[in-house]
Write an enzyme that holds these catalytic residues in place. Structure first.
Site, PDB file in Angstrom:
ATOM      1  CD  GLU A 480      -9.128   9.800  -1.701  1.00 16.33           C
ATOM      2  OE1 GLU A 480      -9.013   9.231  -3.044  1.00 16.33           O
ATOM      3  OE2 GLU A 480      -9.217  11.291  -2.236  1.00 16.33           O
ATOM      4  CG  HIS A 483     -11.572   9.604  -6.915  1.00 15.67           C
ATOM      5  ND1 HIS A 483     -11.498   9.569  -8.521  1.00 15.67           N
ATOM      6  CD2 HIS A 483     -10.803   9.835  -5.538  1.00 15.67           C
ATOM      7  CE1 HIS A 483     -11.729  10.563  -8.241  1.00 15.67           C
ATOM      8  NE2 HIS A 483     -10.845  11.374  -7.079  1.00 15.67           N
ATOM      9  CD  GLU A 502      -9.565  14.466  -8.832  1.00 18.36           C
ATOM     10  OE1 GLU A 502      -9.823  15.090  -7.481  1.00 18.36           O
ATOM     11  OE2 GLU A 502      -9.453  13.036  -8.220  1.00 18.36           O
TER      12      GLU A 502
END
Length: 567
Positions: A480, A483, A502
């Protein structure tokens, strides 16, 4: 135009006519009512018409060339009514934009129905087969189309920004003598284009303008997927009011938020990111070209904590006994789909013993403190960018907070709290400047359908990562964190390419986690090879169990857009 979707085939429709007009800033003023499970209030939109933003940036001009769309006739508004389709719809788990791809994070395993044909949306603007062509066609009025569903829209009006003291500075005349539509629009045009170093002044003016009186109600209509607004006689986007206020309230069954109970059986609500993004939380523009900033004031009972995508560590302000107000803002333009909110009886978790990671308790660097020595060259639209901030570049561990139900205090202290500093530091050692100035981490309720979701300044994590050894928690945390760069600050060209973000995040979670564990190169390589082997086997299993049409990567029909990066 009321669209009925086939959930096995159709994507989420992008209705907003962003090729004509863009929302540059949202001001939300909301009340959260847990008894009725409704969020109610106003949202003020500050708009910029196509002629203006096409002149400002040639890449935006290219991006705003829409394909042929089906004409959408606008009738006189009937009493406001939203008909909700029974068909479930699914969007991509990640939301992208052409300038700084913006993701809401991802689920650990894709929804079996969540990957449908998105070729019509490949351009990322108004190329959806569902989009309405609402430009000027002779004598017809211009129509502002916003993505909207599961909302009760009560009233729409133009905002009289000229009534705000001090707005004379945004006009060519020293005094406001004759207030006209042209004058009000001129004020908004100047306001939304203030330079980045005036961000605080700009936010203050946005707030004042959002409280200005109305100067005429606007006609509006709704269908299952959109809100359509027009003003009689305004035939072009340039003539349309550039500041409008919408009164609305959500519905308990709205699909953008989940009303539930946390692990301590206390009520809470949070945005789920999918399947319909935020269009059931507030009317907005969802095509990824619609980059905007926002500020929000949210009121709730004093026992609740409000967390949100925002650059500031908000603290509650008591309004009256039993009611508190929370305020957040964002100065980095992002798609509305990345807006995230969570309201619940969360408890801030802290390590009981001090550690060497006291840097994590420092306050975030605000844009006003930026040392704008050019650390790198950025080609994105202007905003207070951390990548040009030498102080931010040296910040290995951004300030963070962890929230969870009190019953998870022990688990958070044992694993999560101890892992955040080394994971943030590892990410910085690999990629450099953190794109966002701070981070809130929330352990969401048990019904959260994935292991994690990343949004600007806030991250949702499943309670599942707190069980067992630290490996699951560490790898998911690293994923995370990755990201923040790939999925939020840097982006692919359109929504058909979510696999790129991804892929980068999945690769980087191994790199970050190896660095966080301080593994030697041989151990790191062996760990990465083992995880790659396991992923390959899982992919093979999924391919065997997936229909043939789900086994092919989908690409845009034409690679027309050059993705602009935030760093």
């Amino acid at each position: 135009m009321d669209i009925q979707l086939d959930p096995a085939r159709d994507d989420l429709p992008l209705m907003a006519n962003t090729s004509h007009i863009l929302v540059k800033h949202y001001v939300l003023d909301l009340d959260v009512d847990f008894e009725s499970q409704v969020i109610e209030g106003t949202i003020v939109l500050f708009l910029e018409d196509g002629n203006r933003f096409k002149k400002q940036n040639s890449s935006i001009e290219e991006a705003c060339q829409s394909e042929s769309n089906k004409a959408c006739k606008f009738g006189m508004p009937e009493p406001c009514h939203i008909s909700v389709t029974n068909a479930r719809t699914f969007s991509s788990e990640m939301e992208y934009n052409d300038f700084a791809i913006c993701s809401k994070g991802e689920k650990d395993t894709p929804d079996k129905d969540g990957n449908h044909d998105n070729q019509e949306h490949a351009s990322g603007i108004s190329s959806s087969k569902y989009c309405c062509d609402t430009g000027n066609h002779g004598s017809e009025d211009f129509v502002l189309v916003l993505d909207c569903c599961d909302l009760s829209v009560l009233k729409v009006e133009e905002v009289d920004v000229a009534a705000v003291p001090g707005m004379e500075k945004f006009t060519r005349s020293p005094k406001l003598t004759v207030v006209s539509e042209e004058l009000r629009n001129q004020i908004v045009r100047e306001l939304v284009t203030l330079p980045a170093d005036c961000w605080r002044e700009q936010l203050d003016y946005y707030a004042c303008c959002s409280q200005a009186p109305g100067c005429g109600e606007l006609l509006f209509d709704t269908d299952s997927w959109s809100l359509q607004i027009r003003k009689t006689g305004a035939q072009t986007a340039t003539d349309f009011p550039h500041a409008i206020r919408i009164w609305y309230k959500t519905k308990p069954e709205g699909r953008s938020v989940t009303w539930t109970s946390d692990q301590s059986d206390r009520p809470c609500v949070y945005t789920v990111g999918s399947p319909i993004n935020n269009r059931a939380l507030f009317p907005c523009q969802e095509p990824p070209v619609a980059m905007s900033t926002w500020q929000a004031t949210v009121r709730a009972a004093a026992s609740f904590v409000v967390l949100m995508s925002g650059e500031n560590f908000a603290k509650p302000t008591q309004l009256w006994e039993g009611c508190s107000s929370w305020y957040y803002y964002v100065t980095m333009p992002m798609p509305a789909s990345t807006f995230t909110i969570a309201v619940g009886c969360w408890t801030e978790m802290k390590l009981e013993t001090c550690s060497s990671n006291d840097l994590a308790t420092e306050r975030p660097l605000s844009p006003s403190e930026a040392d704008f020595r050019h650390v790198g060259v950025c080609s994105h639209m202007e905003y207070p960018c951390r990548f040009q901030n030498a102080s931010a570049a040296a910040q290995e561990i951004i300030p963070y907070r962890v929230f969870a139900p009190v019953c998870l205090k022990g688990a958070c202290q044992e694993t999560l709290l101890r892992l955040i500093p080394p994971c943030l530091s590892a990410a910085h050692s690999v990629l450099g400047t953190h794109p966002f100035s701070r981070l809130d981490v929330l352990i969401v309720p048990a019904n959260f359908p994935s292991l994690g979701m990343a949004s600007p300044h806030i991250m949702f994590l499943s309670q599942s990562i707190l069980t067992g050894r630290s490996h699951l928690c560490g790898t998911r945390l690293c994923h995370e964190i990755a990201h923040a760069w790939f999925g939020l600050a840097i982006g692919a060209r359109d929504w058909t390419e979510e696999w790129l973000s991804e892929g980068f995040a999945t690769h980087l979670e191994d790199v970050f986690w190896a660095a966080a564990q301080q593994l030697d190169p041989r151990e790191a390589r062996e760990q990465q090879e083992l995880r790659a082997c396991l992923r390959w086997r899982r992919l093979q299993d999924e391919m065997r169990c997936s229909p043939e049409e789900m086994q092919v990567l989908r690409f845009p029909r034409v690679g027309r857009h050059s993705g602009n990066f935030s760093s």
